[in-house]
Design an enzyme around this catalytic site. Structure first.
Site, PDB file in Angstrom:
ATOM      1  N   ASP A 240       0.839  -1.200   0.000  1.00 22.67           N
ATOM      2  CA  ASP A 240       0.000   0.000   0.000  1.00 22.67           C
ATOM      3  C   ASP A 240       0.871   1.246   0.000  1.00 22.67           C
ATOM      4  O   ASP A 240       1.204   1.766   1.055  1.00 22.67           O
ATOM      5  CB  ASP A 240      -0.904  -0.021   1.234  1.00 22.67           C
ATOM      6  CG  ASP A 240      -1.844   1.160   1.301  1.00 22.67           C
ATOM      7  OD1 ASP A 240      -2.033   1.826   0.274  1.00 22.67           O
ATOM      8  OD2 ASP A 240      -2.401   1.413   2.389  1.00 22.67           O
ATOM      9  N   GLU A 272      -1.745  10.516  -0.536  1.00 26.20           N
ATOM     10  CA  GLU A 272      -3.032   9.806  -0.607  1.00 26.20           C
ATOM     11  C   GLU A 272      -3.494   9.391   0.765  1.00 26.20           C
ATOM     12  O   GLU A 272      -4.697   9.447   1.075  1.00 26.20           O
ATOM     13  CB  GLU A 272      -2.890   8.577  -1.520  1.00 26.20           C
ATOM     14  CG  GLU A 272      -4.190   7.833  -1.797  1.00 26.20           C
ATOM     15  CD  GLU A 272      -4.504   6.749  -0.780  1.00 26.20           C
ATOM     16  OE1 GLU A 272      -5.583   6.141  -0.883  1.00 26.20           O
ATOM     17  OE2 GLU A 272      -3.666   6.507   0.131  1.00 26.20           O
ATOM     18  N   GLU A 273      -2.545   8.960   1.601  1.00 24.78           N
ATOM     19  CA  GLU A 273      -2.917   8.428   2.912  1.00 24.78           C
ATOM     20  C   GLU A 273      -3.497   9.484   3.842  1.00 24.78           C
ATOM     21  O   GLU A 273      -4.052   9.161   4.885  1.00 24.78           O
ATOM     22  CB  GLU A 273      -1.700   7.768   3.573  1.00 24.78           C
ATOM     23  CG  GLU A 273      -1.153   6.552   2.833  1.00 24.78           C
ATOM     24  CD  GLU A 273      -2.064   5.346   2.898  1.00 24.78           C
ATOM     25  OE1 GLU A 273      -3.168   5.445   3.473  1.00 24.78           O
ATOM     26  OE2 GLU A 273      -1.673   4.285   2.369  1.00 24.78           O
ATOM     27  N   ASP A 303      -4.322   0.637  -6.588  1.00 22.28           N
ATOM     28  CA  ASP A 303      -3.961   0.852  -5.185  1.00 22.28           C
ATOM     29  C   ASP A 303      -4.096  -0.475  -4.453  1.00 22.28           C
ATOM     30  O   ASP A 303      -5.200  -0.969  -4.264  1.00 22.28           O
ATOM     31  CB  ASP A 303      -4.896   1.905  -4.583  1.00 22.28           C
ATOM     32  CG  ASP A 303      -4.447   2.388  -3.207  1.00 22.28           C
ATOM     33  OD1 ASP A 303      -3.487   1.823  -2.674  1.00 22.28           O
ATOM     34  OD2 ASP A 303      -5.065   3.330  -2.685  1.00 22.28           O
ATOM     35  N   HIS A 401      -1.328  -0.984   6.747  1.00 25.23           N
ATOM     36  CA  HIS A 401      -0.994   0.173   7.589  1.00 25.23           C
ATOM     37  C   HIS A 401      -0.170  -0.229   8.813  1.00 25.23           C
ATOM     38  O   HIS A 401      -0.257   0.415   9.864  1.00 25.23           O
ATOM     39  CB  HIS A 401      -2.259   0.932   8.016  1.00 25.23           C
ATOM     40  CG  HIS A 401      -2.840   1.766   6.927  1.00 25.23           C
ATOM     41  ND1 HIS A 401      -3.909   2.610   7.113  1.00 25.23           N
ATOM     42  CD2 HIS A 401      -2.498   1.905   5.619  1.00 25.23           C
ATOM     43  CE1 HIS A 401      -4.197   3.233   5.973  1.00 25.23           C
ATOM     44  NE2 HIS A 401      -3.355   2.810   5.055  1.00 25.23           N
TER      45      HIS A 401
END
Length: 477
Positions: A240, A272-273, A303, A401
């Site tokens: 990611d 993006e995050e 993604d 994450h």
């Protein structure tokens, strides 16, 4: 050489993309924070590397596009009745140190009436669901709470953001099991005292998108495709979204061997995050000119294309699975990818087309879009295991994450197949847009999609739960 032959790109046994993934991880691990968060050194090295590779081909005009956004980071700690408790910082939360009783919030904390009077001067315990994290925190502040803890409504921890600075209380997330345990104790009459410390950092950072457009091809008819180059704070972000980054980079390199009819624009997004900030900025610049906007005939997004416990998931452009349709042409893009997986003998399913990755800003201005996704933090069901194999009750990507999102936790078979799918999409639209409907008024399309996406954000709760999970927790329910 005919561009259709690009569809075999990636079939080589040499797999040079693995070495490039290692480079991305090395950029993160070269610095103490060991990540590629936007504006940080690891991310800046990623940007410079991508620009250098693309410029060296001589095939592209390359732009490094700067923009400034507010960065939020920091750390948090939580203990309940003296016991350290799992928690994650929600970005853009304010600082605070609170020692107070936990109070369970009725329903989902989306309405002021959900907050009982006793939450004043205490800490609100709220379930995830229906409305954004920001709305829950704002409602908690309005009710006089000193802080808020949002627990997940599915297995796994929460990794999310409040979406920007607001009238919030210090807010953290926790996993479903912890939340249910705390809720049960409160319902049994146990008094729970929580000590929450949030040490948040807010600072403006300059960061960069990398945009590479072919020198050849019709620049009035452009295929755009993209992936994001930043990670969260916890780790290097190799699935990611290093997987999408390297996937489209490999196709960009492969395309240099071919002649094309339509120009192709490879977009490498930053931030993006933190809420699709890079793609949003880029589209805002395009949107200043109707002529520039109209040149982009379609956008493809990639993604997370190598999740370890993967599923093959296609954005639901025709709305048949989730009742969220894309602009005219999105259904045809979905069908293109469906046909590709069918040709390869691979089962696929739909994922919600709700704007939660970098295709969202393109939907907002009426540009047809599509893409694929291999799953994030939601566990694979028994049905999913029957379809794609892997492990039941294990997240599509259990390192989502987390620090473990590294080169050792990728499904390379999914990555290679999806890289070839990207090549198939590029080969198709670089040759011709005849399979897509002619563009209509950009104003009409933009108004339609804004209405659809407002409905998605306001009422679409556990999005994608029937088929899969949608990727992002950026402002998530």
């Amino acid at each position: 050489m005919p561009v259709q032959q690009l569809t075999t790109f990636g079939a080589s046994d040499e797999k040079p993309e693995i070495n490039i993934m290692i480079r991305l991880q090395d950029f993160a691990y070269a610095y103490p924070d060991r990540n590629r968060v936007f504006g940080g050194q690891g991310h800046n090295d990623t940007v410079n590397f991508l620009a250098e590779v693309l410029e060296s081909t001589g095939y592209y005009d390359v732009e490094i596009q700067p923009f400034v956004e507010l960065y939020s980071g920091g750390s948090s700690s939580l203990s309940v009745n003296g016991v350290e408790t799992n928690n994650t910082l929600l970005t853009y939360t304010p600082n605070g140190s609170v020692n107070a009783s936990l109070v369970a919030i009725n329903n989902l904390g989306c309405d002021a009436a959900d907050f009982p009077p006793e939450v004043a001067d205490n800490i609100a315990l709220i379930s995830r669901g229906t409305c954004t994290f920001a709305q829950k925190s704002t409602n908690a502040a309005a009710a006089g709470a000193l802080a808020a803890i949002v627990y997940n409504n599915v297995e796994g921890s929460i990794a999310g953001t409040l979406g920007g600075v607001g009238d919030y209380v210090p807010t953290v997330g926790t996993d479903l099991g912890t939340g249910e345990m705390l809720l049960a104790a409160l319902q049994n009459g146990t008094i729970l005292t929580a000590n929450l410390n949030v040490d948040a950092v807010l600072e403006n950072r300059t960061t960069y998108n990398v945009i590479a457009e072919t020198k050849g091809g019709d620049h009035n008819n452009v295929l755009a495709l993209g992936a994001h180059t930043d990670s969260v704070e916890a780790g290097p972000g190799i699935n990611d979204d290093g997987s999408g980054t390297i996937g489209i980079l490999n196709v960009a390199i492969g395309l240099t061997n071919f002649t094309i009819n339509n120009a192709v624009r490879f977009c490498f997004w930053s931030a993006e995050e933190f809420g699709l900030l890079g793609s949003t900025y880029y589209v805002s610049q395009l949107n200043q000119s109707a002529e520039e906007l109209a040149r982009v005939r379609a956008y493809l997004n990639f993604d997370m294309i190598a999740s370890p416990n993967y599923a093959y998931l296609i954005y639901d452009g025709d709305g048949s699975a989730f009742n969220l349709t894309g602009p005219a042409g999105s259904a045809e893009i979905e069908a293109l990818f469906e046909d590709y997986y069918t040709q390869e003998g691979k089962p696929y399913n739909a994922t919600a087309f709700d704007g939660r990755s970098d295709y969202g800003p393109f939907l907002d201005v009426g540009i047809p879009a599509g893409g694929i996704f291999t799953g994030a933090e939601v566990p694979k069901t028994a049905e999913g295991q029957d379809i794609w194999g892997g492990e039941e009750d294990v997240a599509f990507d259990e390192n989502y994450h987390e620090a473990g999102d590294n080169i050792f936790n990728l499904a390379l078979d999914a990555f290679w197949l999806n890289t070839k799918l990207i090549a198939h999409g590029v080969a198709t639209y670089a040759q011709s847009f005849d399979s897509l409907p002619q563009p209509t008024s950009m104003t009409k399309r933009s108004a339609h999609m804004s209405k659809v996406r407002r409905a998605a954000y306001n009422g679409y709760g556990s999005h994608g739960a029937h088929h899969c999970n949608s990727k992002h927790e950026d402002v998530s329910r």
